[in-house]
Design a protein around this motif. Structure first.
Motif, PDB file in Angstrom:
ATOM      1  N   PRO A   1       0.800  -1.211   0.000  1.00  0.00           N
ATOM      2  CA  PRO A   1       0.000   0.000   0.000  1.00  0.00           C
ATOM      3  C   PRO A   1       0.834   1.262   0.000  1.00  0.00           C
ATOM      4  CG  PRO A   1       0.052  -0.973   2.183  1.00  0.00           C
ATOM      5  CD  PRO A   1       0.754  -1.917   1.284  1.00  0.00           C
ATOM      6  N   CYS A   2       2.135   1.122   0.056  1.00  0.00           N
ATOM      7  CA  CYS A   2       2.979   2.310   0.087  1.00  0.00           C
ATOM      8  C   CYS A   2       4.088   2.166  -0.938  1.00  0.00           C
ATOM      9  CB  CYS A   2       3.561   2.508   1.481  1.00  0.00           C
ATOM     10  SG  CYS A   2       4.234   4.133   1.746  1.00  0.00           S
ATOM     11  N   PRO A   3       3.787   2.314  -2.237  1.00  0.00           N
ATOM     12  CA  PRO A   3       4.793   2.139  -3.263  1.00  0.00           C
ATOM     13  C   PRO A   3       5.919   3.143  -3.108  1.00  0.00           C
ATOM     14  CG  PRO A   3       2.825   3.182  -4.150  1.00  0.00           C
ATOM     15  CD  PRO A   3       2.499   2.736  -2.775  1.00  0.00           C
ATOM     16  N   LEU A   4       7.067   2.807  -3.665  1.00  0.00           N
ATOM     17  CA  LEU A   4       8.250   3.648  -3.495  1.00  0.00           C
ATOM     18  C   LEU A   4       8.012   5.068  -3.938  1.00  0.00           C
ATOM     19  CD1 LEU A   4      11.011   1.194  -4.747  1.00  0.00           C
ATOM     20  CD2 LEU A   4      10.202   1.575  -2.427  1.00  0.00           C
ATOM     21  N   SER A   5       7.377   5.238  -5.084  1.00  0.00           N
ATOM     22  CA  SER A   5       7.186   6.588  -5.613  1.00  0.00           C
ATOM     23  C   SER A   5       6.336   7.446  -4.692  1.00  0.00           C
ATOM     24  CB  SER A   5       6.518   6.516  -6.988  1.00  0.00           C
ATOM     25  OG  SER A   5       5.280   5.853  -6.897  1.00  0.00           O
ATOM     26  N   ALA A   6       5.508   6.816  -3.878  1.00  0.00           N
ATOM     27  CA  ALA A   6       4.643   7.584  -2.982  1.00  0.00           C
ATOM     28  C   ALA A   6       5.373   8.020  -1.725  1.00  0.00           C
ATOM     29  CB  ALA A   6       3.429   6.760  -2.594  1.00  0.00           C
ATOM     30  N   MET A   7       6.599   7.544  -1.531  1.00  0.00           N
ATOM     31  CA  MET A   7       7.298   7.838  -0.299  1.00  0.00           C
ATOM     32  C   MET A   7       8.306   8.974  -0.445  1.00  0.00           C
ATOM     33  SD  MET A   7       5.955   6.020   1.862  1.00  0.00           S
ATOM     34  CE  MET A   7       7.093   6.518   3.140  1.00  0.00           C
ATOM     35  N   LEU A   8       8.252   9.713  -1.550  1.00  0.00           N
ATOM     36  CA  LEU A   8       9.172  10.817  -1.767  1.00  0.00           C
ATOM     37  C   LEU A   8       8.955  11.885  -0.715  1.00  0.00           C
ATOM     38  CD1 LEU A   8      11.325  11.933  -3.700  1.00  0.00           C
ATOM     39  CD2 LEU A   8       9.510  13.086  -4.926  1.00  0.00           C
ATOM     40  N   LEU A   9      10.027  12.254  -0.011  1.00  0.00           N
ATOM     41  CA  LEU A   9       9.921  13.271   1.026  1.00  0.00           C
ATOM     42  C   LEU A   9      10.243  14.630   0.448  1.00  0.00           C
ATOM     43  CD1 LEU A   9      11.686  11.522   4.025  1.00  0.00           C
ATOM     44  CD2 LEU A   9       9.271  11.700   3.567  1.00  0.00           C
TER      45      LEU A   9
ATOM     46  N   SER B   1       1.784   5.652   8.404  1.00  0.00           N
ATOM     47  CA  SER B   1       1.601   4.997   7.104  1.00  0.00           C
ATOM     48  C   SER B   1       2.794   4.118   6.774  1.00  0.00           C
ATOM     49  CB  SER B   1       1.403   6.051   6.004  1.00  0.00           C
ATOM     50  OG  SER B   1       0.173   6.708   6.139  1.00  0.00           O
ATOM     51  N   SER B   2       4.010   4.636   7.032  1.00  0.00           N
ATOM     52  CA  SER B   2       5.218   3.849   6.760  1.00  0.00           C
ATOM     53  C   SER B   2       5.310   2.639   7.678  1.00  0.00           C
ATOM     54  CB  SER B   2       6.462   4.731   6.923  1.00  0.00           C
ATOM     55  OG  SER B   2       6.492   5.751   5.953  1.00  0.00           O
ATOM     56  N   VAL B   3       4.961   2.829   8.951  1.00  0.00           N
ATOM     57  CA  VAL B   3       4.978   1.703   9.892  1.00  0.00           C
ATOM     58  C   VAL B   3       3.980   0.633   9.455  1.00  0.00           C
ATOM     59  CG1 VAL B   3       4.386   1.015  12.248  1.00  0.00           C
ATOM     60  CG2 VAL B   3       5.817   3.029  11.859  1.00  0.00           C
ATOM     61  N   THR B   4       2.788   1.059   9.031  1.00  0.00           N
ATOM     62  CA  THR B   4       1.782   0.109   8.550  1.00  0.00           C
ATOM     63  C   THR B   4       2.292  -0.643   7.324  1.00  0.00           C
ATOM     64  OG1 THR B   4       0.036   1.591   9.338  1.00  0.00           O
ATOM     65  CG2 THR B   4      -0.607  -0.132   7.800  1.00  0.00           C
ATOM     66  N   SER B   5       2.972   0.075   6.418  1.00  0.00           N
ATOM     67  CA  SER B   5       3.522  -0.582   5.228  1.00  0.00           C
ATOM     68  C   SER B   5       4.613  -1.576   5.601  1.00  0.00           C
ATOM     69  CB  SER B   5       4.073   0.481   4.264  1.00  0.00           C
ATOM     70  OG  SER B   5       3.040   1.285   3.765  1.00  0.00           O
ATOM     71  N   CYS B   6       5.409  -1.241   6.621  1.00  0.00           N
ATOM     72  CA  CYS B   6       6.434  -2.187   7.088  1.00  0.00           C
ATOM     73  C   CYS B   6       5.779  -3.466   7.612  1.00  0.00           C
ATOM     74  CB  CYS B   6       7.270  -1.543   8.193  1.00  0.00           C
ATOM     75  SG  CYS B   6       8.663  -0.574   7.600  1.00  0.00           S
ATOM     76  N   LEU B   7       4.729  -3.309   8.391  1.00  0.00           N
ATOM     77  CA  LEU B   7       4.031  -4.489   8.911  1.00  0.00           C
ATOM     78  C   LEU B   7       3.381  -5.284   7.780  1.00  0.00           C
ATOM     79  CD1 LEU B   7       2.429  -2.835  12.057  1.00  0.00           C
ATOM     80  CD2 LEU B   7       4.157  -4.646  12.064  1.00  0.00           C
ATOM     81  N   TYR B   8       2.848  -4.585   6.799  1.00  0.00           N
ATOM     82  CA  TYR B   8       2.262  -5.262   5.631  1.00  0.00           C
ATOM     83  C   TYR B   8       3.314  -6.124   4.934  1.00  0.00           C
ATOM     84  CZ  TYR B   8       0.649  -5.725   0.798  1.00  0.00           C
ATOM     85  OH  TYR B   8       0.321  -6.208  -0.443  1.00  0.00           O
ATOM     86  N   ASN B   9       4.480  -5.540   4.695  1.00  0.00           N
ATOM     87  CA  ASN B   9       5.543  -6.283   4.005  1.00  0.00           C
ATOM     88  C   ASN B   9       6.108  -7.401   4.870  1.00  0.00           C
ATOM     89  OD1 ASN B   9       6.363  -5.058   1.206  1.00  0.00           O
ATOM     90  ND2 ASN B   9       5.857  -3.302   2.500  1.00  0.00           N
ATOM     91  N   LEU B  10       6.145  -7.187   6.181  1.00  0.00           N
ATOM     92  CA  LEU B  10       6.567  -8.266   7.072  1.00  0.00           C
ATOM     93  C   LEU B  10       5.571  -9.423   7.002  1.00  0.00           C
ATOM     94  CD1 LEU B  10       8.422  -9.396   9.260  1.00  0.00           C
ATOM     95  CD2 LEU B  10       7.081  -8.123  10.949  1.00  0.00           C
ATOM     96  N   GLY B  11       4.285  -9.092   6.968  1.00  0.00           N
ATOM     97  CA  GLY B  11       3.267 -10.136   6.816  1.00  0.00           C
ATOM     98  C   GLY B  11       3.418 -10.889   5.507  1.00  0.00           C
ATOM     99  N   LYS B  12       3.710 -10.160   4.424  1.00  0.00           N
ATOM    100  CA  LYS B  12       3.933 -10.823   3.130  1.00  0.00           C
ATOM    101  C   LYS B  12       5.128 -11.758   3.196  1.00  0.00           C
ATOM    102  CE  LYS B  12       3.794  -9.020  -0.870  1.00  0.00           C
ATOM    103  NZ  LYS B  12       4.060  -8.152  -2.042  1.00  0.00           N
ATOM    104  N   LEU B  13       6.169 -11.326   3.930  1.00  0.00           N
ATOM    105  CA  LEU B  13       7.357 -12.174   4.073  1.00  0.00           C
ATOM    106  C   LEU B  13       6.994 -13.481   4.776  1.00  0.00           C
ATOM    107  CD1 LEU B  13      10.453 -12.454   3.816  1.00  0.00           C
ATOM    108  CD2 LEU B  13      10.651 -11.274   5.999  1.00  0.00           C
TER     109      LEU B  13
END
Length: 834
Positions: free
Chosen positions: A8-16, A601-613
């Motif tokens: 849910p948090c693609p790389l392009s969306a994370m531009l600071l 949002s970033s923390v949620t994306s980390c948990l999402y990717n951890l779940g996928k792993l």
């Protein structure tokens, strides 16, 4: 077969973004602007949509400005045209009100017009008017002037009538509204008090204390007005402090380096110098910038710094000017640009009084019994105007008092210099310049000198107008704006320019811009992250990891850097490192962070990717635990459809079909056109015997994106299971043609073609799959098997042997190879074992 559900948090969306973050957070990502958010949230959140009592809140409480943005959003979405139109209309309205205010003080002559024109065209207003988030300053100015004009009316009708206190009520309400547009709006109450004491009653400093006693006895209404102004101002400030949790905001050291300095001397010298720099921007706005933070104004570290001379000159001049306005005035006065003496009426019928008459036992207001708009009428159209000294005092108060909140005197602010903050003080500056020019014009006798002064003032206005026109061109687009700021703040300007160039797909130029930014300030976490992101998107993963680690070292709470680090490690097969990285990210709290929503949002994306792993490793129960934690932590603005879909996938693998169906439906409810959820839900429907419904979902997925091969692949698998082999083969070919570079699609298409007994077509796509992943044993084994079936025995042998080199203990490949050798020996073909 698992449906790939992208994070849910693609790389392009994370531009600071740096300065653009103001616009991004105040408007683009501010949930308070959305219709589904209750409008009452505006009154509990700060300007950026963060809960005001949160430790990371900016404490900028501007609900009326946010409400205006919400109305813009409701009318035109994110179309910038309507936002800019409102800003321009507000500026025009403020200019009109300021001109009306100047008319009360200067009369009907051309000096009033000059004051209004100078304010309208001053270049320092460009950021406040051209920059959408600058609306807070313009809106505050609107109610600031309305409050001041109401108070002037109150003074003009002072007494015990309802009308008198109606005007005072308007003063208080408009002051409150001004503060709710921007904090400095509350200072209008102090300016109103200055007007009442020093302009309306024309008191000098040496008259105030003796007058208090007389006020108590004979002028209770004036004393009551000042007392009420003080009470209302104190109440507003107290309510403001209480509403933000009784705590001041905290800022990073780059926002205000002087505030972060350990040296009292450095802080003192720098903070005393900054008003000098601000005044210079008002007087000579030659160098303007979208951002003055970081090292845009170098700290004054020693007494020997030559800039201290400017500080001394500034405060000396300011004190002399204030003293000249507050001391006992001489007898000569100015009325509407004409010189009069001893209160005698001049040729244009305007009557001015000297201060001698106010030294009597009873002080009387300068605007006597009958007053219109703060101007005395006597006889036929006779108007009395304040003296030059009175106007100097009022101008200085209008210049200084609204600027006090930005001086770091009472609390530290989150900037070094901000041009938009000078919008209200510029009224005092324009009035002061006009009053000074008018005083000189009256004092000189020669017509030539009068003309010279008049045309010099007119020329200054012309130059201001030209500079404003030039500066507006810089604000036409982001690239021009950031390039214009390189000479003032190169680190931030280059960094933001890199973001713009990246959005234009100018990758090499963007990389150079990021590196230039880091040259000037090497520890900028945002820039280190953005450079890492650019490198990651260009498949330079080792370099990207390096910069992500530097970003984390500079800011250990930067969750997005952990997220992308974990994604790279996961794709490289370093699952244990990726797991540790995701876990560490998930444990970072959002305390004292500027943007807790983005962090969550970033923390949620980390948990999402951890779940996928965990899911890919077959640990479905662990994956569900992590997904549930992600749901608990996700912020309101997070798009949950992929997370819900993966929850359904995990329950599906655990054969908990009712739970799986629930989460698939939740995914589709949150995003009705979410393609992965259509495919996974279609699989579940097919599995539970609801074939016709399942086919509808597969077809709907294809309809949503006819160019996505993955959709055809899943529909083909469904057709294959339904023994509709011809249709399945067509879907398989279509999928492989559309996604010929996607291994999973090509490999599964080949498998379906083989099951449909279309071996020649299957061989073509197995061969393509093996070329996409030449070191993947299953691809080589299946290619060997189809070549074996198609009679290409020697090629089949070569692929079997290559597969066994990569996976020597694969039983199926070993069995197939023995069968192949038997056939080859019977046909008299040479084998590798011989």
């Amino acid at each position: 077969m698992t449906v790939t559900s992208h994070g849910p948090c693609p790389l392009s969306a994370m531009l600071l973004l740096l300065t653009s973050l103001s616009l991004l957070r105040a408007i683009k990502t501010n949930q308070d602007l959305l219709p589904e958010t209750p409008w009452t949230h505006i009154f509990y959140n700060d300007f950026w949509g963060t809960l005001l009592t949160h430790s990371g809140s900016h404490k900028s409480y501007r609900p009326l400005c946010t409400l205006s943005f919400r109305l813009n959003h409701a009318i035109g979405g994110l179309n910038p045209w309507s936002y800019h139109l409102v800003n321009v209309l507000l500026h025009a309205t403020v200019t009109g009100l300021f001109t009306s205010f100047s008319k009360i003080l200067l009369g009907d002559g051309y000096w009033t017009f000059m004051a209004g024109l100078m304010f309208a065209s001053h270049p320092i207003h460009t950021e406040a008017v051209a920059g959408i988030v600058g609306r807070a300053d313009v809106g505050a100015s609107l109610f600031f002037l309305l409050s001041l004009l109401c108070y002037i009316k109150h003074c003009s009708t002072r007494g015990y009538t309802v009308r008198t206190w109606g005007w005072f009520l308007g003063t208080g309400l408009c002051a409150g509204c001004s503060m709710l547009w921007k904090e400095q709006g509350v200072t209008v109450l102090a300016v109103s008090a200055v007007y009442d004491v020093f302009v309306f009653h024309r008191l000098k400093m040496n008259q105030i204390l003796p007058a208090i006693y007389k006020f108590q006895r004979k002028n209770l209404s004036l004393l009551l007005s000042i007392s009420l102004l003080t009470f209302w101002g104190t109440s507003l400030l107290g309510a403001r402090l209480y509403w933000m949790g009784n705590k001041p905001p905290s800022f990073s050291n780059s926002d205000n380096p002087a505030a972060d300095s350990d040296s009292f001397l450095v802080r003192t010298l720098t903070f005393f110098y900054l008003p000098t720099q601000n005044l210079w921007l008002l007087l000579c706005p030659d160098t303007l910038s979208f951002d003055w933070s970081m090292d845009a104004v170098p700290l004054l570290r020693t007494l020997c710094d030559w800039r201290n001379l400017y500080t001394v000159a500034f405060y000396t001049g300011l004190l002399l000017l204030a003293y000249s306005g507050l001391k006992s005035a001489g007898l000569d006065k100015v009325c509407n640009g004409k010189s009069v003496s001893n209160g005698k009426q001049n040729a244009n019928g305007h009557s001015c009084h000297s201060d001698v008459e106010y030294q009597d036992a009873e002080l009387k207001p300068s605007f006597a019994s009958k007053v219109e708009n703060g101007i005395k009428s006597s006889g036929a159209h006779s108007t009395q105007l304040p003296s030059t000294e009175n106007l100097v005092v009022l101008s200085l108060s209008l210049l200084i008092i609204p600027f006090i909140p930005a001086t770091n005197l009472f609390f530290y602010v989150g900037f070094v210099i901000a041009e938009r903050v000078l919008y209200i003080p510029s009224m005092g500056f324009c009035l002061l310049v006009t009053v000074g020019a008018r005083a000189l014009y009256v004092k000189v006798q020669k017509r030539f000198l009068k003309s010279l002064i008049f045309y010099a003032a007119a020329t200054l206005i012309v130059f201001y107008g030209l500079k404003t026109a030039v500066r507006n061109r810089d604000w036409q687009n982001e690239e021009m704006l950031y390039r214009s700021g390189i000479k003032v703040n190169p680190a931030k300007a280059w960094g933001n320019l890199g973001n713009v160039l990246k959005s234009q797909s100018k990758m090499s130029e963007a990389e150079s811009a990021y590196r230039n930014a880091l040259y000037y300030r090497s520890n900028m976490a945002d820039m280190l992250y953005n450079l890492g992101l650019l490198l990651q998107e260009n498949s330079r993963f080792a370099e990207a990891l390096h910069y992500y680690k530097l970003a984390i070292g500079s800011r250990p709470t930067l969750a997005s850097a952990y997220l992308n680090t974990g994604i790279i490690l996961m794709n490289q097969g370093k699952t244990e490192e990726a797991r540790r990285t995701f876990l560490k990210c998930s444990e970072i709290p959002d305390e004292n962070l500027k943007d807790p929503h983005a962090h969550r949002s970033s923390v949620t994306s980390c948990l999402y990717n951890l779940g996928k792993l965990y899911h890919e490793q077959g640990h479905y129960e662990d994956a569900l635990i992590v997904y549930k934690e992600a749901i608990q932590k996700m912020p309101r603005q997070f798009a949950p459809q992929s997370l819900y879909n993966m929850m359904g996938e995990a329950y599906m693998r655990l054969n908990k079909l009712p739970e799986a169906e629930h989460w698939y439906m939740e995914s589709l409810k949150s995003k009705t056109d979410h393609i992965p959820a259509h495919l996974t839900y279609g699989k579940l429907l097919a599995l539970t015997g609801r074939k016709s419904e399942a086919e509808k979902f597969f077809l709907k997925a294809i309809e949503l994106d006819p160019t996505k091969g993955n959709c055809y692949m899943h529909y083909g698998q469904f057709l294959l299971e339904e023994a509709r082999l011809v249709e399945a083969a067509e879907m398989a070919k279509k999928a492989a043609e559309l996604d010929s570079s996607e291994f999973d699609v090509v490999f599964n298409a080949a498998h379906m073609l083989r099951q449909a007994s279309l071996n020649e077509a299957a061989e073509k796509y197995y061969d393509l799959a093996a070329r996409l992943r030449p070191n993947y044993p299953a691809a080589l084994m299946n290619l060997g098997a189809i070549l074996h079936l198609n009679g290409r025995l020697q090629k089949a042998e070569a692929n079997y042997l290559r597969a066994l080199q990569l996976k020597p203990d694969d039983v199926i490949t070993q069995s197939n190879l023995r069968k192949l050798w038997n056939i080859m020996e019977k046909q008299g073909l040479k084998t590798s074992k011989t």
